[in-house]
Scaffold this active site. Sequence first.
Site, PDB file in Angstrom:
ATOM      1  N   ARG A 250      -0.217 -19.440 -26.767  1.00  0.00           N
ATOM      2  CA  ARG A 250      -1.620 -19.040 -26.715  1.00  0.00           C
ATOM      3  C   ARG A 250      -1.847 -18.023 -27.824  1.00  0.00           C
ATOM      4  NH1 ARG A 250      -2.233 -22.964 -24.139  1.00  0.00           N
ATOM      5  NH2 ARG A 250      -2.968 -23.171 -21.995  1.00  0.00           N
ATOM      6  N   GLU A 279     -10.561 -19.797 -30.032  1.00  0.00           N
ATOM      7  CA  GLU A 279     -10.453 -21.149 -30.587  1.00  0.00           C
ATOM      8  C   GLU A 279     -11.820 -21.806 -30.543  1.00  0.00           C
ATOM      9  OE1 GLU A 279      -7.458 -23.305 -28.432  1.00  0.00           O
ATOM     10  OE2 GLU A 279      -5.909 -21.891 -29.024  1.00  0.00           O
ATOM     11  N   HIS A 298      -5.362 -26.637 -31.542  1.00  0.00           N
ATOM     12  CA  HIS A 298      -4.753 -26.786 -30.208  1.00  0.00           C
ATOM     13  C   HIS A 298      -4.409 -28.261 -29.968  1.00  0.00           C
ATOM     14  CE1 HIS A 298      -4.441 -24.473 -26.206  1.00  0.00           C
ATOM     15  NE2 HIS A 298      -3.627 -25.498 -26.174  1.00  0.00           N
TER      16      HIS A 298
END
Length: 334
Positions: A250, A279, A298
């Site tokens: 993360r 993000e 991601h």
Amino acid sequence: MWAPACIMEEELPWLLVNEVGGIRGILHSHVPFLKKHFHLITMKEFLENRKDVGKKVQAIYLWWHKPVIDKELLQSLPNLKVIANSGVGMDHLDLNLIASFGVKMANAPRAVSSTTADTGMALLLASARRLVEVHNISISPSMDYCEADILGVKVAGATLGIIGMGRIGYKIAVRAKAFEMNILYHNRTRRKVQEEQAVGATYCKKIDSLLQQADFVMLVVSLTPQTHKLIGKRELELMKPTATLINISRGAVVDQEALVAALQTGVIRAAALDVTAPEPLPRDHALLKLKNVIITPHLGIKTDKATYMITEEAVENILAALNGLPLPSEVLPS
Ligand SMILES: O=CC(=O)O
């Protein structure tokens, strides 16, 4: 997997999803499978008729952290039994709050591990061999470069330090062994000696010692209060100036400001990030301007097969919960 015997659509349990398609919606190709087991309802439909629909919903399938699960939503769903998450990380959920409503939770560890490990290795290799930079050179009109511009880092014989040796971390070690890397790892609990030997991994009790020795550092930990900004200025300064940081956990596990400074001043060689905070990053963020950074959106589990397997794992968990059976991937609040 438990499956209902031929039952009518209106008797199927109601499953709430954020939306179908779109940026934060379940994939269209998963809908026929979900519809075999559930009556699907989107957030938009729920919000249009909150009172009637709310009583019917028994399960939620979270896709990329959506819908947001808060007290208000939980209060509107009195018959909710289970929330299944389409990934392994549960840091976006208030597990205690959800459990206080008597709702069970599950994630999808089986479906995600190999694909996420592949993402980690892809980033490691891409950064080592500067694939993005050389791609840009290859497609540029002049195709002009000196050899020194494209010299990468040799992966075979280099040392990989894996921080977080759960399912995904271990699968990275399996892959790194095949690439002839030396492997160090740090984890809260040490793996069994046979497991270490199978991949040739050496345990580092202290993260600092791993950081000092590794040519590539791969972050694979869950985001918790203990791992928040685990890698900051001090840790980056412990790393070799030739080292590369790869983050597939993360964004918040790294102090991003410290990372930008370290990359700008040569404290470390490069970074390859599948995750950032937030993000996506704002378009003018300093990380987006650095040549020694690769960023992917991601990508973790995003392959056709893995995403489908995630939906299968979610369905398995939801059906178990609705039938009073143990959930194969239940997540309990800590
Ligand atoms: O980010 C991906 C996951 O949590 O599995």
